[in-house]
Motif scaffolding. Structure first.
Motif, PDB file in Angstrom:
ATOM      1  N   THR A 364      -0.261   2.487   5.305  1.00 43.71           N
ATOM      2  CA  THR A 364      -0.193   2.521   6.769  1.00 43.71           C
ATOM      3  C   THR A 364       1.130   3.109   7.263  1.00 43.71           C
ATOM      4  N   GLU A 450      -6.698   1.996  10.309  1.00 46.81           N
ATOM      5  CA  GLU A 450      -5.246   1.815  10.261  1.00 46.81           C
ATOM      6  C   GLU A 450      -4.588   2.630   9.160  1.00 46.81           C
ATOM      7  N   ARG A 451      -5.376   3.207   8.284  1.00 51.86           N
ATOM      8  CA  ARG A 451      -4.806   3.908   7.142  1.00 51.86           C
ATOM      9  C   ARG A 451      -4.260   5.270   7.557  1.00 51.86           C
TER      10      ARG A 451
END
Length: 533
Positions: A364, A450-451
């Motif tokens: 992230t 979210e990556r």
């Protein structure tokens, strides 16, 4: 005097009235008639069309490939990992300042200590092969393998489109758009992994496509042979002789050996095969078609999955047979657990995979060019991979930018939506095939909002999007059953669109390929702010 009726009739014309003029065929329709009526012309075009498209694609990808002579973007990882892996059998760490030394020609300064890399070895093996062929000190050598695979990817798309529709013009349009698209060109000119992934993914789908015709013919013949006076049989055959499914498994395993996203493709192909097998048995009249399809699904699993696993495991051979790789000896004793019988190298490989998985799901870290998957259809944040402004040359700019042709991209996004609607209104197995490719290569990325991921990952989706776009253009052009005006107008619109995207590809090409351009020329490409460059 009384006039007779004949006296009111007009005199007969001296010449007969001209017959109504038939509509002249369009340029395209006239070409089709000439080619299909002459076997020699047909043979010529079957070879000439893919050859010309592939040559054009190769020129656009290989020209000035060594520029820039710098490790751009993630080349800093993959090029050095590839070279140390080629020499040692595993990826090695490098000393501080290694990029500058490597670019200067000092390429053998790897430490020999295993480096933690987060992607399987196959893509780096291919990059390393190009470096071994042309020299590790050559930027052309770094990128040669990706350029070759990117060029062959265009030819493969031609073959897939031809197999899917048996239409030469359809195949020409689909592969021609791939040949000139900016994203496809840039990802073929950088030593990254994604073009290898795209190639093996499309190869797996092609093998499944080749299996379809052979499988359906054998299934229909077997069901017909079992049909009696009482009707179709309760059970159909379980077909094991399906070599193209084995080949598809091998290709899916190779895709996974480049990047783990190949796993989603293998799973999607498995689902596609099970569903299409079930529907084929239902159409053939097999009474117990759901359970019959389940029997065939077990056979398909055996044909598809083990070979994929073997190919994937084989890609780790050099790590397994050497001692210096990262985590190679993390486990030194077998222990007393359930898996104690597994050889220690494989236990260590599993532990390494656990570390890789943890890295991927936890990635992230912020990045200026990160773009979540929901943004990809909008083309909001393409990735700039290299930028240099030379004040000595009046501010000339060199840029490498993974930017698809905007009107190819947005047109393809609209075409995917159109194809979904068409499939709902009038189901067609070809639409299902293309949409399966889109789902397999795009939807999984939506699961990781979210990556840290990037727009250039879409190179694996692009071939299927272009197939959808070509279907939409074909429908826009109009079928021959349509009236002349509708077909002529539709074809003119298609020609106008194709001419426009060709001009736009020419306009964008210098900005994508590190060609020095004036600052003003670079600036007029920044259409969307602040998302583009």
């Amino acid at each position: 005097m009384t006039e007779t009726p004949q006296q009111h009739q007009p005199p007969a014309p001296l010449l007969p009235a001209p017959a109504p003029r038939a509509e002249r065929p369009t340029l395209y329709d006239g070409w089709v008639v000439r080619v299909t009526s002459d076997p020699r012309l047909m043979r010529l075009w079957r070879w000439l069309a893919p050859t010309v498209i592939t040559v054009v694609a190769g020129i656009l990808r290989l020209w000035n490939l060594g520029t820039p002579h710098e490790l751009a973007f993630d080349e800093t990882y993959y090029v050095k990992d590839a070279w140390s892996q080629w020499n040692l059998g595993f990826a090695s760490t490098w000393p501080e300042g290694a990029d500058e030394s490597f670019e200067a020609g000092d390429t053998d300064i790897f430490t020999g200590t295993g480096s933690f890399v987060v992607h399987p070895p196959l893509g780096k093996m291919l990059i390393g092969a190009g470096m071994a062929l042309f020299g590790a000190d050559s930027a052309f050598g770094w990128r040669f393998a990706t350029a070759v695979f990117g060029t062959v990817l265009v030819l493969l798309l031609y073959v897939v489109a031809k197999t899917l529709t048996n239409s030469l013009p359809f195949a020409v349009v689909a592969s021609g758009l791939m040949a000139i698209d900016g994203l496809a060109i840039v990802m073929s000119r950088m030593a990254l992994l994604d073009v290898f992934l795209a190639f093996f993914v499309l190869l797996a789908f092609w093998f499944v496509l080749l299996d379809r015709g052979r499988f359906l013919a054998r299934l229909d013949a077997a069901v017909e042979a079992r049909t009696t006076d009482d009707g179709p049989p309760d059970w159909g055959p379980v077909l094991w002789n399906r070599p193209w499914i084995i080949a598809a498994g091998a290709a899916a395993g190779a895709a996974t050996a480049v990047k783990w996203s190949g796993l989603y493709v293998a799973a999607a192909l498995g689902v596609y095969l099970v569903v299409t097998d079930a529907l084929a048995r239902r159409r053939a009249g097999v009474h117990q078609w759901p359970m019959d399809a389940a029997r065939q699904a077990c056979a398909t699993f055996v044909l598809l999955v083990p070979v994929a696993f073997v190919v994937y495991l084989a890609s780790w051979t050099s790590w397994l047979v050497t001692d210096g790789g990262y985590g190679r000896h993390a486990i030194t004793e077998a222990g007393d657990g359930f898996w104690s019988w597994v050889p220690l190298p494989l236990q260590n490989l599993w532990k390494y995979h656990e570390a890789m998985y943890s890295f991927h799901v936890g990635l992230t870290a912020p990045h200026g060019y990160a773009s979540p998957a929901w943004q990809w259809p909008l083309l909001w944040r393409p990735t700039s991979m290299y930028f240099h402004r030379d004040d000595a040359l009046n501010g000339a700019v060199q840029n490498v930018y993974s930017m698809p042709n905007p009107f190819i991209w947005w047109g393809a996004v609209a075409a995917v939506i159109y194809l979904m609607w068409r499939f709902v209104v009038r189901p067609d197995w070809r639409y299902a095939f293309v949409l399966t490719g889109v789902v397999a290569t795009y939807v999984p990325w939506l699961l990781y909002p979210e990556r840290t991921i990037f727009q250039f990952y879409t190179i694996a989706i692009l071939p299927f999007m272009l197939l959808a776009l070509t279907f939409a253009l074909r429908d826009l052009a109009g079928r021959r059953a349509k009236d002349d005006y509708r077909r002529r107008t539709g074809q003119h619109l298609v020609w106008l669109y194709l001419g426009f995207v060709l001009a736009l590809s020419i306009f964008w090409y210098p900005v994508l390929t590190a060609t020095p351009v004036p600052w003003w020329f670079y600036q007029i490409h920044n259409w969307l702010q602040p998302g583009w460059v």
